[in-house]
Design a protein around this motif. Structure first.
Motif, mmCIF file in Angstrom:
data_model
loop_
_atom_site.group_PDB
_atom_site.id
_atom_site.type_symbol
_atom_site.label_atom_id
_atom_site.label_comp_id
_atom_site.label_asym_id
_atom_site.label_seq_id
_atom_site.Cartn_x
_atom_site.Cartn_y
_atom_site.Cartn_z
ATOM 1 N N ILE A 113 0.849 -1.187 0.000
ATOM 2 C CA ILE A 113 0.000 0.000 0.000
ATOM 3 C C ILE A 113 0.890 1.245 0.000
ATOM 4 N N PRO A 114 0.366 2.393 -0.424
ATOM 5 C CA PRO A 114 1.177 3.616 -0.372
ATOM 6 C C PRO A 114 1.380 4.077 1.067
ATOM 7 N N TYR B 155 4.840 8.682 -5.235
ATOM 8 C CA TYR B 155 3.868 9.750 -5.446
ATOM 9 C C TYR B 155 4.269 10.923 -4.568
ATOM 10 N N ASN C 233 4.784 3.008 -2.791
ATOM 11 C CA ASN C 233 4.142 1.691 -2.790
ATOM 12 C C ASN C 233 5.104 0.735 -3.492
ATOM 13 N N PRO D 268 2.635 -2.497 -5.861
ATOM 14 C CA PRO D 268 1.257 -2.101 -6.144
ATOM 15 C C PRO D 268 0.504 -3.058 -7.052
ATOM 16 N N ARG E 41 -2.450 -1.929 -9.557
ATOM 17 C CA ARG E 41 -3.196 -0.800 -8.993
ATOM 18 C C ARG E 41 -2.343 0.463 -9.010
ATOM 19 N N ASP E 42 -2.942 1.569 -9.421
ATOM 20 C CA ASP E 42 -2.299 2.877 -9.356
ATOM 21 C C ASP E 42 -2.985 3.665 -8.250
ATOM 22 N N ASP E 43 -2.224 3.996 -7.206
ATOM 23 C CA ASP E 43 -2.806 4.636 -6.031
ATOM 24 C C ASP E 43 -2.783 6.157 -6.090
ATOM 25 N N TYR F 21 -5.979 7.775 -4.850
ATOM 26 C CA TYR F 21 -6.143 7.705 -3.397
ATOM 27 C C TYR F 21 -5.238 8.717 -2.699
ATOM 28 N N VAL F 22 -3.978 8.750 -3.078
ATOM 29 C CA VAL F 22 -3.036 9.681 -2.450
ATOM 30 C C VAL F 22 -3.521 11.118 -2.599
#
Length: 373
Positions: free
Chosen positions: A53-54, A153, A162, A165, A168-170, A173-174
């Protein structure tokens, strides 16, 4: 975007609690098995989650200019984050693609990374730029032997990483997380401290004010309230507000003049292991790096706005020294808790309704581990 109480709402709720001798309460208590602080299998599952997770790695101010870098372990993995010539922050696994020596150590600024073993050289973008005696590696494709990247990020004055990942591209969310540092924040200090305690025990100490009088009677308590806090959850994260007694100066003043500088602390818990506290004229960021079930490294970054440093440097330095006294008291307690785990006196720890941010933390951690099992 994250929705949290406005400053006027915070102050009004604090006054209500002061007047009624109350504090925010969670809906129930939480019992956490003591085994979850001791078991090696659980510990490794938690670190594996941190890699998927980030997680906030450092403040942007740690990497102020092209070539600025920071190398440290995150969830047990050696990483290096660097600001490129284009201003973009990138992160890599800190290992030469020849025979694995680490290419960066600590923090600093440089134009490239040179492996100390055989001199393989990498650009700030991670690309392999040079191999001494390149003819000795016939057919080696330099384009495929750059430093191994991990996803980075930058948002709101923080660098998030992350490591695993997947697809998934977070970034989305960030981008919802609050902006905690402004463009004029400068790094005052970057300190590593070792604590003989599980990282979750360390985290819990940040998240409640129930211990202020008992633990900090001669330090924080004269300036703060015992067992008075506001708790707000936003996703997996939370914000806990700890008011100072100086907040009383706002009583009777028009709401549009309320300024909470030096009148309360906002403690942001960025799940799972990062704490950011707004303190008088400065901000403290602590990354709780799990090293072993009973050992945690505190990566402690202190920042202040350039304009405050120019005017209030002496007061900021005094505040830092004062805060360190309270931290010593907290460290004594969390290390005492860790020693007490071996007594077999408890099968579970019980967190009361005063400790709602801790309940939110553990409930979120249990759910996250179950999702990735």
């Amino acid at each position: 975007m994250t929705t949290l109480l406005a400053e006027t709402e915070v102050v009004a709720r604090v006054f209500d609690h002061i007047d009624n001798g109350t504090t925010d309460l969670s809906s129930d208590i939480w019992r956490e098995p003591v085994a979850n602080y001791l078991a090696a299998e659980r510990f490794e599952a938690e670190r594996a989650l941190m890699r998927r997770i980030p997680v906030a790695f450092c403040p942007s101010a740690m990497l102020p200019a092209p070539g600025s870098y920071l190398a440290r372990n995150a969830a047990g993995v050696p990483l290096v984050a660097v600001r490129g010539a284009d201003g973009v922050v990138r992160a890599f696994r800190n290992a030469c693609r020849h025979r694995g020596a680490q290419v960066a150590c600590g923090a600093g600024q440089q134009k490239s990374f040179v492996c100390p073993y055989h001199g393989w050289t990498y650009g700030l973008d991670g690309a392999l730029r040079g191999i001494p005696g390149e003819h000795g590696f016939p057919g080696l494709d330099k384009a495929r032997h750059g430093l191994t990247p991990v996803r980075a990020y930058e948002h709101g004055g923080l660098i998030y990483i992350n490591q695993e990942p997947g697809d998934r591209d977070d970034a989305a969310y960030v981008a919802t997380l609050p902006t905690l540092f402004g463009p004029t924040h400068e790094l005052i200090s970057d300190v590593l401290r070792e604590t003989q305690a599980n990282w979750k025990v360390c985290a819990e100490g940040f998240l409640e004010g129930y211990h202020i009088y008992a633990t900090h009677r001669d330090t924080f308590y004269p300036a703060q309230f015992d067992n008075l806090a506001l708790v707000e959850a936003f996703g997996a994260n939370s914000r806990v507000t700890f008011p100072y007694r100086t907040i009383e100066r706002l009583r009777g003043a028009p709401e549009d003049t309320w300024d909470t500088e030096s009148k309360l602390t906002y403690l942001y818990h960025l799940f799972p292991n990062v704490m950011i506290a707004t303190l008088p004229r400065r901000i403290l960021m602590v990354v709780l790096e799990p090293v072993a079930p009973g050992l945690t490294h505190y990566h402690r970054y202190t920042l202040a706005r350039a304009e405050d440093l120019a005017v209030h440097r002496e007061a900021i330095d005094k505040g830092i020294a004062f805060g360190l006294e309270g931290e010593k008291e907290d460290r004594m307690i969390v290390e005492s808790i860790q020693r007490g785990l071996s007594s077999r006196g408890n099968e579970t720890f019980v967190f009361g309704r005063f400790e709602g941010a801790i309940t939110h933390f553990h409930r979120t951690l249990h759910a996250a581990l179950a999702d990735t099992a």
